[in-house]
Design a protein around this motif. Structure first.
Motif, PDB file in Angstrom:
ATOM      1  N   UNK A 258      37.467  -6.595  37.653  1.00 14.04           N
ATOM      2  CA  UNK A 258      36.567  -5.387  37.725  1.00 14.04           C
ATOM      3  C   UNK A 258      36.118  -5.072  36.310  1.00 14.04           C
ATOM      4  N   UNK A 259      34.584  -5.379  36.501  1.00 16.13           N
ATOM      5  CA  UNK A 259      33.829  -4.813  34.900  1.00 16.13           C
ATOM      6  C   UNK A 259      33.011  -3.755  35.210  1.00 16.13           C
ATOM      7  N   UNK A 260      32.433  -3.142  34.013  1.00 16.32           N
ATOM      8  CA  UNK A 260      31.556  -2.183  34.147  1.00 16.32           C
ATOM      9  C   UNK A 260      30.350  -2.658  34.143  1.00 16.32           C
ATOM     10  N   UNK A 261      29.056  -1.878  33.761  1.00 15.23           N
ATOM     11  CA  UNK A 261      27.653  -2.492  33.783  1.00 15.23           C
ATOM     12  C   UNK A 261      27.410  -3.558  32.777  1.00 15.23           C
ATOM     13  N   UNK A 262      28.296  -3.203  31.961  1.00 17.59           N
ATOM     14  CA  UNK A 262      27.962  -4.279  30.598  1.00 17.59           C
ATOM     15  C   UNK A 262      28.904  -5.445  30.855  1.00 17.59           C
TER      16      UNK A 262
END
Length: 394
Positions: A258-262
């Motif tokens: 899971x990653x964020x928008x960056x």
């Protein structure tokens, strides 16, 4: 390899290549290390099932991405990373080597789903790597009987390529028609006709329950009680994201890392990109994508972010496939359970729009190329488009 890198990348595929180039777009001098378990340095994976079979001018040498030469990264192949210590900023390999990092990118991709009774070997190829391609080319040169299991992108492309190469091919898949979850009936009919016209034996609606490998052949036991015997079996059953390393390090995973928008993970100074990354798409929401366009573009953004130039990943990727004399480009989700709008073009091409509520969730460009930007523009529109509105948009 050194004992420390300013930027360390675990995984040696197209996302790693993109990341090294992204780093260099921001930081010309920081040290970059790439550690992968493949026997080869980064290469263009789609060519293995497309161009190298279908383009007479294509050469095996065309696959190499030349990452080391372009970025001055150090690439270590045939190396499995077994652990990450996020507090100490260190990774450990199965060789007992500890490598420190300033920033870490996980580009671990995925591993093929397998049939337990059919381990990979000389007569069973879970097609994914350049090494698999080299083995299959040798097999195809003998023009024997090859069973292909799975009618995914890889399965259909390889079955078509082997048939064109003169092999006798049996294609085994669990659906009633090829692509029944993704394509409208009109497209499915064209695909199946092309396979039948080229003499491919289609075994529809059955699964491989097991099998056995002999010295001269492979026997497959199918779910309908039948058996198929072939010289070699090629399996394209999809991949599972390689999240085990992240899980052991306590990094959040959910159908991928899971990653964020960056593209940051839940661990400090650790990012993820490519097939393994579950990210928030700017148009379609959170998803995980297994295509090279996504791997390269996401790798580029992740690399720039590692080097201190924070950017949101805003690219919605496209993908493509070639089957005999037909092919397509597509964006978004091709879900045939959704309402579809088909637009036939005068030159024989077709545009298929996949509706989802008030918007367009996906666009298939069948035998129509170079219009993915137009398709993305349609998907990005907020207002509801009528069927008539769509007919002249692409």
């Amino acid at each position: 390899m050194r004992d420390y890198y300013d930027y360390l990348i675990v995984g040696g595929g197209p996302a790693a290549d993109g990341a090294a180039r992204g780093i260099r777009s921001v930081d010309e001098h920081g040290s970059i290390g790439i550690v992968g378990d493949d026997v080869d340095p980064p290469y263009d994976r789609p060519k293995l099932s497309k161009d190298l079979w279908n383009d007479p001018e294509a050469s095996f040498s065309d696959i190499w991405l030349d990452t080391e030469q372009a970025t001055d990264a150090q690439v270590l192949t045939k190396t499995v990373v077994t652990a990450i210590d996020t507090r100490a900023h260190t990774v450990h390999s199965e060789r007992g080597h500890a490598i420190g990092y300033g920033k870490l990118l996980l580009a671990t991709g995925g591993h093929p789903r397998t049939v337990p009774s059919l381990p990979a070997g000389d007569r069973t190829i879970y097609f994914r790597t350049a090494a698999d391609y080299r083995r299959l080319v040798d097999v195809a040169a003998r023009r024997g009987h090859i069973a292909v299991v799975g009618a995914s992108f890889i399965g259909t492309e390889i079955a078509a390529s082997l048939s064109t190469a003169g092999c006798s091919v049996t294609l085994i898949f669990p659906n009633e028609t090829i692509g029944d979850r993704a394509y409208p009936e009109s497209v499915r009919e064209q695909i199946e006709k092309s396979f039948s016209d080229h003499g491919v034996d289609l075994k529809r609606g059955v699964r491989v329950d097991g099998g056995s490998v002999g010295e001269q052949s492979v026997s497959l036991s199918l779910s309908d009680g039948a058996e198929v015997t072939a010289d070699v079996v090629v399996l394209g059953l999809g991949i599972a994201p390689s999240v085990e390393l992240a899980e052991r390090a306590g990094i959040a995973v959910d159908d991928g890392i899971v990653v964020d928008s960056q593209l940051r993970t839940s661990a400090d100074d650790v990012f993820a990109a490519g097939d393994v990354a579950n990210y928030p798409d700017a148009i379609l929401g959170r998803r995980r994508v297994e295509h090279i366009d996504n791997a390269g573009e996401m790798g580029q953004t992740a690399g720039a972010n590692l080097a201190g130039s924070p950017n949101d990943y805003l690219h919605t990727p496209y993908f493509w496939s070639d089957i005999f004399d037909s092919g397509y480009e597509a964006v978004g989700d091709l879900d045939a359970s959704k309402p579809m709008v088909e637009v036939d073009k005068p030159d024989g091409g077709k545009v298929v729009y996949y509706r989802d509520g008030d918007g367009i969730r996906g666009v298939l460009l069948w035998n129509l190329f170079g219009s993915t930007d137009d398709a993305l523009a349609v998907m990005a529109e907020d207002s509801r488009l009528t069927d008539d509105d769509l007919r002249d948009r692409i």
